[in-house]
Design a protein around this motif. Structure first.
Motif, PDB file in Angstrom:
ATOM      1  N   UNK A 150       0.838  -1.189   0.000  1.00 55.86           N
ATOM      2  CA  UNK A 150       0.000   0.000   0.000  1.00 55.86           C
ATOM      3  C   UNK A 150       0.882   1.251   0.000  1.00 55.86           C
ATOM      4  N   UNK A 151       0.350   2.410  -0.406  1.00 56.71           N
ATOM      5  CA  UNK A 151       1.158   3.636  -0.412  1.00 56.71           C
ATOM      6  C   UNK A 151       1.797   3.965   0.935  1.00 56.71           C
ATOM      7  N   UNK A 152       1.087   3.814   2.075  1.00 57.67           N
ATOM      8  CA  UNK A 152       1.760   4.113   3.347  1.00 57.67           C
ATOM      9  C   UNK A 152       2.947   3.201   3.613  1.00 57.67           C
ATOM     10  N   UNK A 153       2.839   1.941   3.239  1.00 58.43           N
ATOM     11  CA  UNK A 153       3.944   1.011   3.462  1.00 58.43           C
ATOM     12  C   UNK A 153       5.114   1.362   2.559  1.00 58.43           C
ATOM     13  N   UNK A 154       4.836   1.743   1.303  1.00 57.88           N
ATOM     14  CA  UNK A 154       5.919   2.144   0.413  1.00 57.88           C
ATOM     15  C   UNK A 154       6.627   3.379   0.946  1.00 57.88           C
ATOM     16  N   UNK A 155       5.839   4.313   1.472  1.00 54.81           N
ATOM     17  CA  UNK A 155       6.428   5.524   2.041  1.00 54.81           C
ATOM     18  C   UNK A 155       7.274   5.181   3.266  1.00 54.81           C
ATOM     19  N   UNK A 206      -4.000   8.983   7.652  1.00 59.02           N
ATOM     20  CA  UNK A 206      -3.673   8.871   9.070  1.00 59.02           C
ATOM     21  C   UNK A 206      -3.439   7.395   9.363  1.00 59.02           C
ATOM     22  N   UNK A 207      -2.272   7.091   9.879  1.00 58.24           N
ATOM     23  CA  UNK A 207      -1.895   5.700  10.159  1.00 58.24           C
ATOM     24  C   UNK A 207      -2.054   5.454  11.653  1.00 58.24           C
ATOM     25  N   UNK A 208      -2.993   4.598  12.021  1.00 58.93           N
ATOM     26  CA  UNK A 208      -3.222   4.262  13.430  1.00 58.93           C
ATOM     27  C   UNK A 208      -2.500   2.960  13.761  1.00 58.93           C
ATOM     28  N   UNK A 211      -0.865   7.464  16.708  1.00 65.19           N
ATOM     29  CA  UNK A 211      -1.058   7.513  15.268  1.00 65.19           C
ATOM     30  C   UNK A 211       0.032   8.339  14.601  1.00 65.19           C
ATOM     31  N   UNK A 212      -0.009   8.345  13.279  1.00 65.53           N
ATOM     32  CA  UNK A 212       0.977   9.084  12.492  1.00 65.53           C
ATOM     33  C   UNK A 212       0.287   9.784  11.341  1.00 65.53           C
ATOM     34  N   UNK A 213       0.708  11.017  11.083  1.00 60.99           N
ATOM     35  CA  UNK A 213       0.200  11.781   9.953  1.00 60.99           C
ATOM     36  C   UNK A 213       1.106  11.513   8.765  1.00 60.99           C
ATOM     37  N   UNK A 214       0.604  10.806   7.763  1.00 56.67           N
ATOM     38  CA  UNK A 214       1.387  10.460   6.572  1.00 56.67           C
ATOM     39  C   UNK A 214       1.053  11.459   5.476  1.00 56.67           C
ATOM     40  N   UNK A 215       1.869  12.493   5.377  1.00 56.78           N
ATOM     41  CA  UNK A 215       1.610  13.575   4.421  1.00 56.78           C
ATOM     42  C   UNK A 215       1.669  13.067   2.989  1.00 56.78           C
ATOM     43  N   UNK A 216       2.678  12.229   2.694  1.00 53.44           N
ATOM     44  CA  UNK A 216       2.861  11.753   1.332  1.00 53.44           C
ATOM     45  C   UNK A 216       1.693  10.926   0.825  1.00 53.44           C
TER      46      UNK A 216
END
Length: 469
Positions: free
Chosen positions: A174-179, A325-327, A316-321
């Motif tokens: 997923x995009x968050x994991x790639x980031x 929002x990653x919980x 949580x984390x704010x994933x701008x890219x």
């Protein structure tokens, strides 16, 4: 045969390291995996093992020099074909994933900025599982046997050179994991998915990141070998100038990035912690618990883990890219540690599953490791929430700055014996102030305040931990 050893990326994604000292000299005979130098990055002091067995020909840097990742560090004279080193046929580089680029552009970037994670040697015959990876530009002819020792010595353990050409498959994630992988400097092509779906998850990346620290051959220093602080450079009798490097440089960059990226809000709560201090005193009198050194910080850590269950937005984390929002459903609890090299924030993995005794032991071990300069790179990555104990310095409260990528940090103040209202009367009580800073993009004032009250309730009545935990 002359072989150069380039300064590797020690699994931290940092561009440079300072050479603390050489443990070999020009003309010395060096064995495979023998420690050749100690280097200091912005996060840790580590020992570098030799990827070759041979004679030291040239040392390209001196103690105190800052060396760029990928630059020559040392040159060896190695005996002929027995050199366990990357050969021209097996030469390859591995860089951060180029999810939004063509393969040609990614390959060009990889050559320009090599990431040498895992650059080192392995004894001939050691077995390692093969993994999915980009093919090198030229493959060995069909039917040609490939020397496994050469592959083992290549800049990464996952390079294949003898496979027939086939289309390159982009790793599924997923995009968050790639980031997340990109932030850690990890090529997703080298990570295996643990689930049946074949999709690489964050947990897969974290597991690989932890393994990379071992593959890189990085061994922690002994306390006796910890380097003394670098001497300051004086310009005259009225001023002293010291180079900004190492942990101090990394901390400054991280704090500036955090302060000007995440909108900080800090809220305070003063709590009667007499019941907690009395409980701690009873632990000290219990012979079975004396060795565990359970203190207020450990109780606060337990309280934080319990409160995060009710208030996951603080974890949580704010994933701008990725625009997400990653919980997190786990707590990697950072503990700020003051060391002779500066402030470091290693974290306790999966703290939510630990008992109070286990947390106390983990905090003690973490602090001792940090002060000795032995914190591993993997211990500095992946934090989800942090605690800083300003009370140990006699300070009541502060406004802590968030660790980059985290939504909250709790400052634990000093315990003061002072008059306090208790059961309708004034009595001497143990009182402590808590200060919570949080990212206002992720956490509203109401949520932050309720979280802080829940932490304070456990410290006010530690028996609540038995009910909630």
């Amino acid at each position: 045969m002359i072989q150069e050893f380039l300064l590797p990326d020690l699994g931290e994604g940092l561009p440079e390291a300072e050479l603390v000292q050489w443990t070999v000299a020009e003309g010395d005979e060096v064995a495979l995996n023998q420690t050749i130098a100690e280097v200091e990055t912005a996060k840790a002091v580590v020992e570098l093992p030799s990827p070759f067995a041979g004679t030291v020909r040239t040392l390209h840097a001196q103690a105190g020099d800052v060396v760029q990742v990928g630059s020559p560090l040392i040159t060896f004279d190695v005996a002929g074909a027995e050199a366990s080193a990357p050969s021209p046929e097996a030469e390859a580089v591995v860089s951060t994933p180029a999810a939004d680029k063509s393969d040609a552009a990614a390959a060009s970037e990889e050559k320009a900025q090599p990431n040498l994670v895992g650059y080192g040697a392995a004894p001939r015959g050691s077995a390692r599982p093969q993994r999915r990876a980009r093919s090198v530009a030229s493959h060995a002819p069909a039917g040609n046997g490939t020397d496994t020792a050469v592959l083992e010595a290549a800049p990464h353990d996952a390079i294949r050179v003898a496979e027939p050409e086939r289309p390159v498959e982009r790793p599924r994630s997923t995009p968050p994991v790639r980031r997340f992988a990109k932030d850690l400097g990890i090529d997703l092509a080298l990570v295996e998915a643990s689930g049946a779906s074949g999709i690489i998850t964050r947990a897969d990346v974290e597991a690989y990141a932890a393994r990379v620290g071992k593959l890189a051959g990085v061994e922690p220093m002994t306390p006796d070998a910890a380097p003394a602080p670098q001497p300051a450079r004086s310009t005259d009798k009225r001023t002293t100038r010291t180079a900004i490097r190492g942990v101090r440089k990394h901390t400054a960059e991280a704090m500036v990035r955090s302060a000007f990226t995440a909108p900080h809000v800090t809220t305070f709560l003063t709590v009667d912690v007499t019941a907690t201090t009395e409980l701690i005193e009873s632990f000290k009198a219990d012979r079975s618990l004396q060795e565990h050194k359970i203190g207020v910080l450990a109780v606060a850590a337990k309280a934080v883990c319990l409160a995060l269950r009710k208030h996951p937005e603080l974890n949580s984390k704010w994933d701008e890219g990725a625009g997400e929002i990653v919980e997190h459903h786990y707590v990697n609890l950072g503990i700020a540690a003051a060391t002779g090299r500066g402030l470091v924030v290693p974290n306790i993995k999966d703290a939510q599953d630990m008992t109070l005794v286990e947390l106390a032991d983990a905090i003690r071990d973490l602090a001792e490791t940090a002060r000795a300069g032995k914190t591993a790179p993997a211990d500095m990555m992946g934090g989800t929430f942090s605690i800083t104990n300003v009370g140990v310095f006699g300070v009541d409260a502060g406004t802590p700055i968030l660790n980059p990528g985290e939504a909250g940090i709790l400052a634990v103040g000093a315990v003061r014996r002072q008059p306090w209202e208790h059961r309708g009367e004034i009595a001497l009580r143990d009182v402590m102030t808590l200060a919570l800073s949080f990212d206002h993009r992720l956490v509203d004032g109401e949520q932050g305040s309720k979280f802080l009250v829940d932490v304070g309730d456990v410290l006010r009545e530690p028996g609540r931990a038995m009910v909630l935990g």
